[in-house]
Design a protein around this motif. Sequence first.
Motif, short mmCIF file in Angstrom:
data_model
loop_
_atom_site.label_atom_id
_atom_site.label_comp_id
_atom_site.label_asym_id
_atom_site.label_seq_id
_atom_site.Cartn_x
_atom_site.Cartn_y
_atom_site.Cartn_z
N GLN A 3 0.81 -1.21 0.00
CA GLN A 3 0.00 0.00 0.00
C GLN A 3 0.84 1.27 0.00
OE1 GLN A 3 -2.59 -0.34 3.32
NE2 GLN A 3 -4.05 -1.64 2.23
N THR A 10 -1.37 8.96 -3.78
CA THR A 10 -2.53 9.73 -3.36
C THR A 10 -2.12 11.03 -2.68
OG1 THR A 10 -3.75 7.68 -3.06
CG2 THR A 10 -4.66 9.64 -2.02
N GLY A 40 -16.72 6.32 -8.63
CA GLY A 40 -15.86 5.20 -8.28
C GLY A 40 -16.52 4.23 -7.32
N SER A 41 -17.33 4.75 -6.41
CA SER A 41 -18.03 3.89 -5.45
C SER A 41 -19.07 3.03 -6.15
CB SER A 41 -18.71 4.75 -4.38
OG SER A 41 -17.76 5.43 -3.61
N ALA A 44 -17.19 0.37 -7.96
CA ALA A 44 -16.66 -0.63 -7.03
C ALA A 44 -17.77 -1.50 -6.44
CB ALA A 44 -15.89 0.05 -5.90
N TRP A 53 -12.56 -3.78 -10.23
CA TRP A 53 -12.63 -3.35 -8.85
C TRP A 53 -11.41 -2.49 -8.48
CZ3 TRP A 53 -9.80 -4.66 -4.33
CH2 TRP A 53 -10.37 -4.18 -3.15
N ILE A 54 -10.23 -2.91 -8.90
CA ILE A 54 -9.01 -2.14 -8.62
C ILE A 54 -9.06 -0.79 -9.32
CG2 ILE A 54 -6.52 -2.08 -8.97
CD1 ILE A 54 -6.55 -5.14 -8.47
N SER A 55 -9.55 -0.77 -10.55
CA SER A 55 -9.68 0.49 -11.28
C SER A 55 -10.68 1.42 -10.60
CB SER A 55 -10.13 0.23 -12.71
OG SER A 55 -9.19 -0.57 -13.38
N ALA A 56 -11.77 0.86 -10.11
CA ALA A 56 -12.77 1.67 -9.41
C ALA A 56 -12.19 2.25 -8.13
CB ALA A 56 -14.00 0.82 -9.10
N ARG A 57 -11.37 1.49 -7.43
CA ARG A 57 -10.73 2.00 -6.22
C ARG A 57 -9.74 3.11 -6.56
NH1 ARG A 57 -12.38 1.53 -1.37
NH2 ARG A 57 -10.31 1.19 -0.56
N GLN A 60 -11.76 6.17 -6.98
CA GLN A 60 -12.09 6.70 -5.66
C GLN A 60 -10.93 7.48 -5.07
OE1 GLN A 60 -13.29 3.13 -3.53
NE2 GLN A 60 -15.40 3.87 -3.49
N ALA A 61 -9.71 7.01 -5.25
CA ALA A 61 -8.53 7.71 -4.73
C ALA A 61 -8.36 9.07 -5.40
CB ALA A 61 -7.28 6.86 -4.93
#
Length: 93
Positions: A3, A10, A40-41, A44, A53-57, A60-61
């Motif tokens: 992470q 970020t 993004g939410s 996700a 899912w990773i792209s959506a997160r 969100q970032a």
Amino acid sequence: MGQQPLCGATGGAALRRGKIADTWGRKRAFLTGLTIFVAGSVLAGFPTSTATWISARAVQAIGAAFIMPSTLSTGKPYSAANTAQQPLVCGAR
């Protein structure tokens, strides 16, 4: 260790978005970030694969990077002498 690069990315993005918040205005930057974060939410919430899912997160970032500088600077216009005008944050004044 996985992470740490994402957190650094970020944080760096938040610094650049802070400049955008200064240029556009805090409200406009906040609403833009909120829109990106909500998009993004939604993505996700209904992933079709792990990559989605990773792209959506990641989306969100990016939205959070827009939101953070705007929310952190909302308390700045209030002086320490005039605490009656300060917004109530987490139930403490």
